[in-house]
Design an enzyme around this catalytic site. Structure first.
Site, short mmCIF file in Angstrom:
data_model
loop_
_atom_site.label_atom_id
_atom_site.label_comp_id
_atom_site.label_asym_id
_atom_site.label_seq_id
_atom_site.Cartn_x
_atom_site.Cartn_y
_atom_site.Cartn_z
N ASP A 253 56.26 -48.86 24.42
CA ASP A 253 56.58 -48.84 25.94
C ASP A 253 57.05 -47.64 26.07
O ASP A 253 58.34 -47.88 26.56
CB ASP A 253 57.17 -50.35 25.74
CG ASP A 253 58.74 -50.70 24.92
OD1 ASP A 253 59.72 -51.03 25.49
OD2 ASP A 253 58.96 -50.29 23.98
N ASP B 203 59.99 -43.97 22.16
CA ASP B 203 58.61 -44.06 22.24
C ASP B 203 58.01 -42.52 21.77
O ASP B 203 57.06 -42.00 21.02
CB ASP B 203 57.87 -45.35 22.93
CG ASP B 203 58.30 -46.28 23.04
OD1 ASP B 203 60.04 -46.24 23.17
OD2 ASP B 203 58.25 -47.45 22.61
N ASN C 5 60.21 -51.43 28.22
CA ASN C 5 61.49 -50.46 28.57
C ASN C 5 60.82 -50.52 30.01
O ASN C 5 62.08 -51.10 31.29
CB ASN C 5 61.21 -49.70 28.26
CG ASN C 5 62.00 -48.82 26.95
OD1 ASN C 5 62.96 -50.14 27.12
ND2 ASN C 5 61.36 -48.45 26.18
N THR D 20 56.48 -50.50 18.84
CA THR D 20 57.06 -50.31 19.16
C THR D 20 58.24 -50.29 20.18
O THR D 20 58.93 -50.07 21.25
CB THR D 20 58.04 -48.69 18.59
OG1 THR D 20 57.12 -48.05 19.90
CG2 THR D 20 57.56 -48.04 17.33
N PHE E 240 66.52 -55.98 22.29
CA PHE E 240 65.41 -56.16 23.56
C PHE E 240 63.46 -56.20 23.08
O PHE E 240 63.56 -57.49 24.19
CB PHE E 240 65.71 -54.83 24.05
CG PHE E 240 64.85 -54.33 25.06
CD1 PHE E 240 63.37 -54.06 25.51
CD2 PHE E 240 65.09 -54.79 26.55
CE1 PHE E 240 62.60 -53.54 26.77
CE2 PHE E 240 64.28 -54.78 27.92
CZ PHE E 240 62.87 -54.23 27.68
N ASN E 241 63.65 -55.61 21.95
CA ASN E 241 61.70 -55.56 21.56
C ASN E 241 61.38 -56.33 21.41
O ASN E 241 60.45 -57.30 21.78
CB ASN E 241 61.38 -54.74 20.72
CG ASN E 241 61.39 -53.34 21.74
OD1 ASN E 241 61.32 -53.30 22.15
ND2 ASN E 241 61.89 -52.87 20.47
N HIS F 104 66.01 -45.18 18.65
CA HIS F 104 65.00 -46.24 17.29
C HIS F 104 63.44 -46.24 16.82
O HIS F 104 63.25 -46.37 15.75
CB HIS F 104 65.15 -47.69 18.06
CG HIS F 104 66.23 -47.95 19.46
ND1 HIS F 104 67.17 -48.47 18.41
CD2 HIS F 104 66.83 -47.75 20.36
CE1 HIS F 104 69.19 -48.46 19.66
NE2 HIS F 104 68.68 -48.03 20.65
N ASP F 105 62.43 -46.00 17.90
CA ASP F 105 61.92 -46.21 17.60
C ASP F 105 60.76 -44.82 16.44
O ASP F 105 60.06 -45.09 15.06
CB ASP F 105 60.67 -45.86 18.42
CG ASP F 105 60.96 -46.55 19.75
OD1 ASP F 105 60.63 -46.79 20.66
OD2 ASP F 105 61.26 -48.43 18.78
O1 RIB Z 1 66.35 -51.80 21.55
C1 RIB Z 1 65.64 -51.20 21.47
C2 RIB Z 1 63.90 -50.63 21.99
O2 RIB Z 1 63.96 -51.25 23.20
C3 RIB Z 1 63.15 -49.18 21.87
O3 RIB Z 1 61.78 -49.93 21.32
C4 RIB Z 1 63.23 -49.08 23.24
O4 RIB Z 1 62.51 -48.49 22.89
C5 RIB Z 1 63.15 -50.30 23.69
O5 RIB Z 1 61.88 -50.83 24.14
CA CA Z 2 60.22 -48.99 22.38
#
Ligand code: RIB
Ligand code: CA
Length: 311
Positions: A9, A14, A39, A125, A165-166, A239-240
């Site tokens: 996303d 990403d 996102n 991701t 979040f994901n 993160h990703d």
């Molecule tokens: O919480 C972080 C994640 O949420 C990452 O993958 C960021 O790109 C969002 O998608």
């Molecule tokens: Ca992401």
């Protein structure tokens, strides 16, 4: 060459993950990029994926759009982190030259996994909606998945106190994936918050002299700015990118095998990844959980990957 499918996303981190995977020091073969609502809206995430493909000169890799929202819940997006476009910061052309491949991401994932001569690694991701739908639609893909290397979850949250979040966006989808029996390697906030792009790191990367590195530095400057403002961090946790760094050099990370359940009912805990560190559930471990990273090795790989775009 390890075959990977990115389900993403984009989203700053990403985009950076894809750029690392496509670098000249990577031995990963990107079979496809699929997009999912996360996102920002899936249409914007797809447009961003096409723009990233343009910038790195990715040719012959299908970019296919997927789910517009979670399986059951109302869609939630993270504009406050990634901006209105989902890739705010760098000035990008309005219309990418890379063309979107027709069809739906779920069908492409099924076709690619079933049709491959070797097991494929899935690298989600974003929210896990596409992956769950592919497993539901065609369970035969599950034994043909080499590994699901995902960014999501953790022992604390960034969208609610309990949920990352994901996973939060589509916990029902995450439950399908974590209970599927496919090998899951999880990069949650416990480890991704160790991959912070501090001002010092970004300054060092700004000395890498090529257009792709310049683009990544612009992404990092925007991403870090929002993390400083929203969370008071020293920079943005990419993160990703941890998923790809692992595939390129597993020695960067430390892991433990644990059982992880996904909460889909709790009033305050919906989307939580219940990580059973002490084995109290006595359930079989279903996740290879990344808990630490060697920051020096991580950023060394990162810099080498960016340098490789100038070779
Ligand atoms: O919480 C972080 C994640 O949420 C990452 O993958 C960021 O790109 C969002 O998608
Ligand atoms: Ca992401």
């Amino acid at each position: 060459m390890e075959k990977v499918i990115f389900d993403c996303d984009p989203g700053h981190d990403d985009a950076i993950a894809i750029i690392l995977a496509a670098s000249k020091i990577s031995s990963l073969n990107i079979e496809a990029i699929t997009t999912v609502a996360g996102n920002v809206e899936v249409e914007k995430n797809t447009l961003n994926a096409l723009k990233v493909a343009d910038i790195i000169g990715l040719e012959g890799v299908p970019v296919v759009q997927g789910a517009e929202g979670p399986l059951f819940r109302k869609r939630e997006i993270a504009e406050e982190i990634h901006g209105e476009t989902g890739l705010d910061g760098p000035l990008l052309p309005k219309h990418p030259s890379t063309k979107q491949t027709e069809g739906h991401a779920v069908d492409l994932i099924i076709d690619k996994v079933l049709g491959s001569d070797k097991a494929i690694t899935l690298v989600p991701t974003g929210p896990l909606t596409n992956i769950a739908l592919a497993m539901i639609k065609e369970p035969k893909i599950i034994p043909k998945i080499k590994e699901i290397v995902l960014m999501g979850g953790g022992t604390f949250g960034n969208w609610t106190p309990a949920a990352e979040f994901n996973i939060y966006v589509d916990a029902e989808a995450a439950k399908v994936v974590f209970e599927s029996g496919a090998p899951v390697t999880m990069f949650g906030l416990d480890v991704t918050h160790q991959a912070i792009a501090t001002d010092e790191i970004v300054e060092d990367l700004s000395r890498v002299d090529n257009a792709v590195a310049d683009f990544v530095v612009e992404l990092l400057r925007f991403f870090s700015k929002t993390y400083k403002e929203v969370f008071g961090f020293d920079g943005g946790p990419i993160h990703d990118a941890c998923t790809v760094a692992y595939l390129m050099d597993p020695s960067i990370f430390d892991f433990k095998q644990v059982h992880v359940d996904i909460e889909t009912k709790g009033e305050f805990t919906y989307g939580m990844t219940a990580v059973d560190h002490l084995g109290v559930t006595e359930k079989e471990p279903n996740v290879k959980f990344a808990h630490d990273l060697d920051a020096k090795k991580f950023w060394g790989l990162f810099r080498d990957a960016l340098e490789s775009y100038g070779m």
